[in-house]
Design a protein around this motif. Sequence first.
Motif, PDB file in Angstrom:
ATOM      1  N   ASN A 221       0.821  -1.211   0.000  1.00 36.20           N
ATOM      2  CA  ASN A 221       0.000   0.000   0.000  1.00 36.20           C
ATOM      3  C   ASN A 221       0.854   1.259   0.000  1.00 36.20           C
ATOM      4  O   ASN A 221       0.436   2.304   0.495  1.00 36.20           O
TER       5      ASN A 221
ATOM      6  N   HIS B 259       1.752   0.538   5.260  1.00 32.70           N
ATOM      7  CA  HIS B 259       0.465  -0.167   5.324  1.00 32.70           C
ATOM      8  C   HIS B 259      -0.682   0.727   5.790  1.00 32.70           C
ATOM      9  O   HIS B 259      -1.806   0.243   5.946  1.00 32.70           O
TER      10      HIS B 259
ATOM     11  N   LEU C 246      -4.003   0.538   3.976  1.00 36.96           N
ATOM     12  CA  LEU C 246      -4.767  -0.708   4.023  1.00 36.96           C
ATOM     13  C   LEU C 246      -6.068  -0.525   4.776  1.00 36.96           C
ATOM     14  O   LEU C 246      -7.109  -1.077   4.398  1.00 36.96           O
TER      15      LEU C 246
ATOM     16  N   SER D  70      -8.958  -8.730   6.417  1.00 38.18           N
ATOM     17  CA  SER D  70      -8.360  -8.093   5.242  1.00 38.18           C
ATOM     18  C   SER D  70      -8.593  -8.855   3.952  1.00 38.18           C
ATOM     19  O   SER D  70      -8.375  -8.309   2.865  1.00 38.18           O
TER      20      SER D  70
END
Length: 474
Positions: A243, A280, A283, A355
């Motif tokens: 990301n 991240h 995310l 996720s």
Amino acid sequence: MSTPTQAPASVVSVGASMFADAVAAQAVPVSSVDWRPPMPGTEDHLATVLADPRRRDANARALSAVLDVQATLVDVAPASELLGLEKGQFLHAGPPIAWERASGPLRGALMGGAALEGLVDDPEDAVALFEAGSSVSLDPCHHHASVGPMAGVVTPSMWMFVLEDPATGRRTHCTLNEGLGKVLRYGAYSPEVLTRLRWMGDVLGPLLQGAVRAVRDSDTGPVDVTGILTQTLQMGDEAHNRNRAGTLMLLRDLAPAMVSSGADAAHVAEALRFVGSNDHFFLNLAMPACKLALDSARDIPGSTMVVAMARNGTDFGIQVSGTGDAWFTGPAQLADGLFLGDFGPDDANPDIGDSAITETAGIGGFAMATAPAIVRFVGGSVPDALATTRRMHEITLGENPRWSVPVLEFQGTPTGIDVTRVCRTGILPQINTGMAGRVAGVGQVGAGLVTPPAEIFPAALAALAQEAAAATAG
């Protein structure tokens, strides 16, 4: 007098590649069809569901609904305000589970969360609290229009992103990302973990709230998370385990408002440094954006599209549009991948986290071809990444033209996992994931590739068949 045998102009090979390879070796063009027998025991249920006259239109409606959603970032606020969570109420990733069956990382995150909320002074003392169960409750994030990475624990004081579809007003939520390594979502609860979480509540959350609201109310309107995802897939992210581009684009949109907010300059610098060094961070926006899209496809009678894949570290569960809120579960699997430091397979907990909502929506492991560098984090090879995205098209209802893969001639990512296609081909959804230590308190031990337990798809198919038969009889 015999007639010379004439070589065929071309050959179609079905199934095993051995025949196709032999023909190709003789310079004859071959078209290979990757046919596989259906999953054992699914034939009758497949016949029932495939004959359901509602199925085609229902799946077209479900896919269209997903593709029409636009996720915008409209607020940041504590879970107590957004979800009505009260002291002692905890949310977690995956399907429902009780403390008695909770995995090590989920237990560790709950213990840390209890200390964060002041229910105990020492996280270790929370074990007795959860064993008693009288003053605490556990519920899945998915049941509260939310998603949580890894352990997915949400407590009342944690700040959350709020995403909204402007056309419908529907909203979803996700906590702020802590970074990698020893963090609560991987089951760590050491003093530095709790210190970071308190800073996120005291400093980062309010700063982000001010910036998000300022951008939302400006002439440009709220941050378009769906639009950022469109661009990041062109820039080497797959929006699950990579990301980097998404995080930097989010900073581009929010940093000016943070700097001009009038907040303490040291706090602003610290927040910008934290987000900028945490690849991240985005995310936790990609996940609720995907849930927002998939929630629009829920509860369509006759639809065989998967609307959620989630894991709690013990169970892997899916939900399907045509079967309401039912969970179909099986044992969470161990990921195959790369480990940090001296950690190895014996240190890893089975797959955990909400996720996989990214893969359910067509990115993450389904878009590995757009982020070949991801294989350095989760294992495999670049050809594997390309092959994975191609293979996922075989089990999906369509593709998302917004989210395209440059190396595959800008083909849209495979979108809309179809229970019948999974059962007909035996191809399982591919997920790339982080790995948490199986012992509470350890934190992250690696990252890798994993698939759901195969048996959950025939179970969902059986429920769809039962529902289809009842609809026909009615």
